[in-house]
Scaffold this active site. Structure first.
Site, PDB file in Angstrom:
ATOM      1  N   GLY A  61      50.630  36.233  44.248  1.00  0.00           N
ATOM      2  CA  GLY A  61      51.980  35.990  43.726  1.00  0.00           C
ATOM      3  C   GLY A  61      52.458  37.140  42.847  1.00  0.00           C
ATOM      4  O   GLY A  61      53.416  36.983  42.100  1.00  0.00           O
ATOM      5  N   ALA A  62      51.781  38.298  42.947  1.00  0.00           N
ATOM      6  CA  ALA A  62      51.992  39.376  41.967  1.00  0.00           C
ATOM      7  C   ALA A  62      52.473  40.667  42.624  1.00  0.00           C
ATOM      8  O   ALA A  62      52.706  40.739  43.829  1.00  0.00           O
ATOM      9  CB  ALA A  62      50.672  39.645  41.231  1.00  0.00           C
TER      10      ALA A  62
ATOM     11  N   TYR B 133      55.191  41.754  45.802  1.00  0.00           N
ATOM     12  CA  TYR B 133      55.202  41.255  47.183  1.00  0.00           C
ATOM     13  C   TYR B 133      56.042  39.966  47.276  1.00  0.00           C
ATOM     14  O   TYR B 133      56.666  39.565  46.294  1.00  0.00           O
ATOM     15  CB  TYR B 133      53.765  41.092  47.691  1.00  0.00           C
ATOM     16  CG  TYR B 133      53.073  42.442  47.745  1.00  0.00           C
ATOM     17  CD1 TYR B 133      53.440  43.377  48.718  1.00  0.00           C
ATOM     18  CD2 TYR B 133      52.150  42.836  46.781  1.00  0.00           C
ATOM     19  CE1 TYR B 133      52.879  44.650  48.750  1.00  0.00           C
ATOM     20  CE2 TYR B 133      51.567  44.100  46.809  1.00  0.00           C
ATOM     21  CZ  TYR B 133      51.939  45.006  47.794  1.00  0.00           C
ATOM     22  OH  TYR B 133      51.394  46.264  47.820  1.00  0.00           O
TER      23      TYR B 133
ATOM     24  N   ARG C 219      47.624  34.819  41.827  1.00  0.00           N
ATOM     25  CA  ARG C 219      47.662  36.053  41.027  1.00  0.00           C
ATOM     26  C   ARG C 219      49.091  36.297  40.553  1.00  0.00           C
ATOM     27  O   ARG C 219      50.035  36.206  41.342  1.00  0.00           O
ATOM     28  CB  ARG C 219      47.182  37.251  41.853  1.00  0.00           C
ATOM     29  CG  ARG C 219      47.069  38.514  41.013  1.00  0.00           C
ATOM     30  CD  ARG C 219      46.508  39.693  41.792  1.00  0.00           C
ATOM     31  NE  ARG C 219      45.522  40.394  40.983  1.00  0.00           N
ATOM     32  CZ  ARG C 219      45.424  41.717  40.874  1.00  0.00           C
ATOM     33  NH1 ARG C 219      46.240  42.505  41.556  1.00  0.00           N
ATOM     34  NH2 ARG C 219      44.515  42.273  40.126  1.00  0.00           N
TER      35      ARG C 219
HETATM   36  C1  LIG Z   1      43.489  51.135  46.159  1.00  0.00           C
HETATM   37  C2  LIG Z   1      44.000  49.907  45.493  1.00  0.00           C
HETATM   38  C3  LIG Z   1      44.406  48.843  46.261  1.00  0.00           C
HETATM   39  C4  LIG Z   1      44.892  47.675  45.677  1.00  0.00           C
HETATM   40  N1  LIG Z   1      45.215  46.605  46.471  1.00  0.00           N
HETATM   41  C5  LIG Z   1      45.527  45.426  45.909  1.00  0.00           C
HETATM   42  C6  LIG Z   1      45.676  44.266  46.717  1.00  0.00           C
HETATM   43  O1  LIG Z   1      45.491  44.264  47.941  1.00  0.00           O
HETATM   44  N2  LIG Z   1      46.009  43.117  46.089  1.00  0.00           N
HETATM   45  C7  LIG Z   1      46.209  43.050  44.725  1.00  0.00           C
HETATM   46  O2  LIG Z   1      46.521  41.981  44.211  1.00  0.00           O
HETATM   47  N3  LIG Z   1      46.043  44.136  43.950  1.00  0.00           N
HETATM   48  C8  LIG Z   1      45.682  45.310  44.495  1.00  0.00           C
HETATM   49  N4  LIG Z   1      45.434  46.398  43.704  1.00  0.00           N
HETATM   50  C9  LIG Z   1      45.509  46.275  42.225  1.00  0.00           C
HETATM   51  C10 LIG Z   1      44.114  45.997  41.636  1.00  0.00           C
HETATM   52  O3  LIG Z   1      43.666  44.704  42.010  1.00  0.00           O
HETATM   53  C11 LIG Z   1      44.139  46.072  40.105  1.00  0.00           C
HETATM   54  O4  LIG Z   1      45.127  45.207  39.622  1.00  0.00           O
HETATM   55  C12 LIG Z   1      44.416  47.476  39.576  1.00  0.00           C
HETATM   56  O5  LIG Z   1      43.585  48.440  40.195  1.00  0.00           O
HETATM   57  C13 LIG Z   1      44.206  47.524  38.046  1.00  0.00           C
HETATM   58  O6  LIG Z   1      42.879  47.177  37.708  1.00  0.00           O
HETATM   59  P1  LIG Z   1      41.843  48.317  37.229  1.00  0.00           P
HETATM   60  O7  LIG Z   1      42.445  48.941  35.992  1.00  0.00           O
HETATM   61  O8  LIG Z   1      40.556  47.605  36.947  1.00  0.00           O
HETATM   62  O9  LIG Z   1      41.737  49.307  38.356  1.00  0.00           O
HETATM   63  C14 LIG Z   1      44.976  47.583  44.261  1.00  0.00           C
HETATM   64  C15 LIG Z   1      44.572  48.672  43.483  1.00  0.00           C
HETATM   65  C16 LIG Z   1      44.078  49.811  44.076  1.00  0.00           C
HETATM   66  C17 LIG Z   1      43.599  50.943  43.183  1.00  0.00           C
END
Ligand SMILES: Cc1cc2nc3c(=O)[nH]c(=O)nc-3n(C[C@H](O)[C@H](O)[C@H](O)COP(=O)(O)O)c2cc1C
Length: 367
Positions: free
Chosen positions: A182-183, A186, A233
């Site tokens: 939900g975040a 999207y 989410r």
């Molecule tokens: C390569 C990549 C792909 C991501 N794909 C998604 C996803 O499919 N769904 C989602 O909810 N968040 C996605 N995110 C966001 C991550 O879940 C996360 O919120 C973000 O990396 C921040 O957390 P961190 O500081 O621990 O990296 C993605 C992040 C990265 C780096």
């Protein structure tokens, strides 16, 4: 040397699913499936490393839910039929083999779709071109196309897609739980956001109306899968609008978290760029603290820059039950083991995600 809030490595029961610790891998899209959205063996090996490295929970990348408008990227995995669901067994089996648990993140890209092999024109709450540019590392180029505004029938199809994907995830793919995306800008977040949802029917207007599609999806998924761990989410920021803050400030937090609490969810997954910081310029509370306050009955997963013990401890004090780690988990698939033995973490190297964010063979040799 790091110090660790010892609570992080204690077991936790999330909506009936026993986790060996409170460390989760955050959902990360890696555009590594086949063109037809089937999981491949490398993906199973990629996911297995996290379970082997000690993460209690893995949340998958966003998986598209239907054969209509949900797909966001080329090579994104789907869960729209029994065959795609069956292919996920390689992933769930590999995680279960290391006593890890795995939740499927199911998502509909809405206006942010930049690769969909079923339809040509994306569908969204309103026919407005999204801010920003398509993401190059997911094979995108240039501005987003203008989507068409969804009809009642489109909305019903999207809800049904989530319910069917969740059923396939539980019944065929053996996932332990479901996270509804939900975040991050999207489809469900497009309905929630004031400037992308300009509808004047029951799905638009007040924040209560704008969250109602998410609540309908929760209801439909719950009806389809019963009492499995189920969560949503939620974020303020978006992949195409990093700085966004909810227009109604803390009132939005009250309505969003309060109504998710009442929807009978098992968990809420809150993500912010730096999750320990105040959610709004005018207040001191983090979004995690606000979620804890307004949704007292659900488990809370927190994400966003939480790979240092100091920041992880800060959001646990704010009420988080589980810490989800993204980029630092890519750099350290064995992060829980490193934390336990007070080893240093490797720095995240952004070149892992370039030029395309697909799984690199160098990652698989880290196992
Ligand atoms: C390569 C990549 C792909 C991501 N794909 C998604 C996803 O499919 N769904 C989602 O909810 N968040 C996605 N995110 C966001 C991550 O879940 C996360 O919120 C973000 O990396 C921040 O957390 P961190 O500081 O621990 O990296 C993605 C992040 C990265 C780096």
């Amino acid at each position: 040397m790091m110090t660790l809030d010892s609570q992080i490595l204690t077991p936790y029961d999330i909506a009936g699913c026993s986790l060996k610790n409170r460390l989760a891998v955050a959902p990360m899209t890696r555009v590594s499936a086949t063109e037809t959205g089937h999981v491949i063996q490398e993906m199973a090996r990629y996911y297995e490393r996290f379970a082997k490295g000690g993460f209690g929970l893995v949340i998958t990348e966003g998986i598209y839910t239907d054969q209509k408008h949900s797909q966001g990227y080329p090579f994104q995995p789907g869960i729209t039929d029994a065959q795609q669901a069956q292919a996920w067994r390689a992933v769930t089996d590999s995680i279960h083999a290391h006593q890890g648990s795995v939740f499927a993140q199911i998502m509909h890209a809405g206006a942010l779709s930049q690769g969909n092999r079923f339809v040509d024109v994306p569908a969204a709450p309103s026919a407005l071109r999204p801010k920003g540019e398509q993401m190059k590392f997911y094979y995108g180029e240039g501005r987003y196309p203008v989507p068409r505004a969804m009809t009642e029938e489109d909305i019903a199809d999207a809800i049904e897609g989530f319910a069917q994907a969740a059923t396939l995830a539980i019944e065929f793919a053996n996932f332990d739980g479901i996270e509804i995306h939900g975040a991050n800008g999207y489809l469900l977040d497009q309905f929630l956001t004031d400037y992308t949802n300009q509808r004047n029917d029951r799905w638009g207007g007040s924040v209560q109306a704008r969250i109602s599609l998410t609540l309908e999806v929760v209801k439909a998924v719950r009806k389809a899968v019963g009492m499995v761990p189920l969560g949503v989410r939620i974020s303020q920021s978006k992949v195409n609008d990093y700085e966004h803050k909810w227009a109604e400030g803390e009132h939005a937090a009250e309505v969003i978290f309060g109504s998710l609490n009442d929807a009978g969810l098992g968990f809420i997954h809150v993500t912010e760029f730096e999750a320990w910081k105040p959610a709004f310029p005018a207040g001191r509370n983090s979004l995690v603290a606000l979620a804890r306050h307004y949704a007292p009955q659900v488990a809370l997963i927190a994400n966003g820059g939480l790979h240092t013990p100091e920041h992880a401890s800060s959001v646990m004090k704010d009420g988080a039950d589980i810490i989800a780690i993204g980029k630092a988990a890519l750099a350290n698939p064995d992060l829980p083991q490193r934390l336990a033995s007070k080893e240093m973490l490797d720095e995240f190297d952004p070149s892992i995600l370039g030029p395309i964010a697909n799984i690199k063979s160098s990652e698989l040799t880290l196992a």
